[in-house]
Design an enzyme around this catalytic site. Structure first.
Site, short mmCIF file in Angstrom:
data_model
loop_
_atom_site.label_atom_id
_atom_site.label_comp_id
_atom_site.label_asym_id
_atom_site.label_seq_id
_atom_site.Cartn_x
_atom_site.Cartn_y
_atom_site.Cartn_z
N HIS A 122 29.25 31.94 -1.17
CA HIS A 122 30.45 32.15 -1.98
C HIS A 122 31.69 32.23 -1.10
O HIS A 122 31.59 32.42 0.12
CB HIS A 122 30.31 33.41 -2.84
CG HIS A 122 29.84 34.64 -2.14
ND1 HIS A 122 30.50 35.20 -1.08
CD2 HIS A 122 28.74 35.42 -2.34
CE1 HIS A 122 29.85 36.27 -0.67
NE2 HIS A 122 28.78 36.43 -1.41
P1 TYD Z 1 25.77 39.18 -3.78
O1 TYD Z 1 27.24 38.96 -3.76
O2 TYD Z 1 24.95 38.15 -4.46
O3 TYD Z 1 25.22 39.40 -2.33
P2 TYD Z 1 25.30 38.40 -1.05
O4 TYD Z 1 26.72 38.02 -0.86
O5 TYD Z 1 24.81 39.20 0.09
O6 TYD Z 1 24.39 37.24 -1.28
O7 TYD Z 1 25.52 40.59 -4.45
C1 TYD Z 1 24.25 41.02 -4.92
C2 TYD Z 1 24.43 41.94 -6.13
O8 TYD Z 1 25.12 43.14 -5.74
C3 TYD Z 1 25.25 41.31 -7.23
O9 TYD Z 1 24.67 41.68 -8.46
C4 TYD Z 1 26.61 41.96 -7.12
C5 TYD Z 1 26.29 43.31 -6.53
N1 TYD Z 1 27.36 43.85 -5.64
C6 TYD Z 1 28.10 44.95 -6.05
O10 TYD Z 1 27.90 45.51 -7.13
N2 TYD Z 1 29.05 45.44 -5.19
C7 TYD Z 1 29.30 44.87 -3.99
O11 TYD Z 1 30.20 45.33 -3.25
C8 TYD Z 1 28.54 43.71 -3.59
C9 TYD Z 1 28.79 43.03 -2.28
C10 TYD Z 1 27.57 43.24 -4.45
#
Ligand code: TYD
Length: 144
Positions: free
Chosen positions: A53
């Site tokens: 992302h």
């Molecule tokens: P995600 O953005 O997919 O993680 P990565 O970038 O490591 O692949 O996040 C995983 C889950 O956690 C998603 O449901 C969103 C949640 N999340 C939060 O609630 N707060 C946060 O600060 C972050 C980074 C993720």
């Protein structure tokens, strides 16, 4: 400015002595923003790709405080891979830069410092949409 220069590697102060190591990370100083959020990623195996992302508003610094991982950063044109393999180095990731984290070692603990509170609406999770926002056509992009 080249992507490599925009995504600078930050070397933190390592105040180790005979008792062990101590690494200092200060918001607004070694980190080029005030830290609003901290999260860490662990238990991801070597086959997993995380991130995938870009963020419209958030800036990040990634630090592997234990173990190792890699982060591939792109702005849709250039691509940089950073080996996060020491607890005293971090990589700064500005807004609107796409990132993939991968090659996690079993003991990897990837600490992420963010300039914002979590807001899922500022995440761009579709690479095509991301390139569109940057006005990058398929012909000019180099990401495979
Ligand atoms: P995600 O953005 O997919 O993680 P990565 O970038 O490591 O692949 O996040 C995983 C889950 O956690 C998603 O449901 C969103 C949640 N999340 C939060 O609630 N707060 C946060 O600060 C972050 C980074 C993720």
């Amino acid at each position: 400015m080249l992507l490599k220069e925009r995504c600078s590697i930050i070397e933190f102060k390592d105040l180790g002595d005979e008792r062990g190591k101590l690494v200092v990370v200060e918001g607004g100083q070694s980190i080029p923003f005030e830290i609003k959020r901290v999260f860490y990623i662990y238990g991801s195996d070597s086959t997993v790709v995380r991130g995938q992302h870009a963020n419209k508003e958030s800036e990040f610094v990634l630090i592997n405080v234990a173990g190792k991982s890699k982060v591939k950063i792109t702005d849709g044109k250039e691509e940089v891979v950073v080996n996060l393999d020491r607890p005293m180095i971090g990589v700064y990731i500005p807004k609107m830069v796409w990132k993939d984290m991968y090659d996690f070692s079993e003991d990897s603990v990837l600490l992420v410092l963010a300039s914002t509170h979590y807001d899922r609406t500022e995440y761009l999770r579709d690479y095509e949409e991301y390139k569109k926002m940057l006005n990058i056509s398929d012909e000019s992009e180099s990401r495979k």
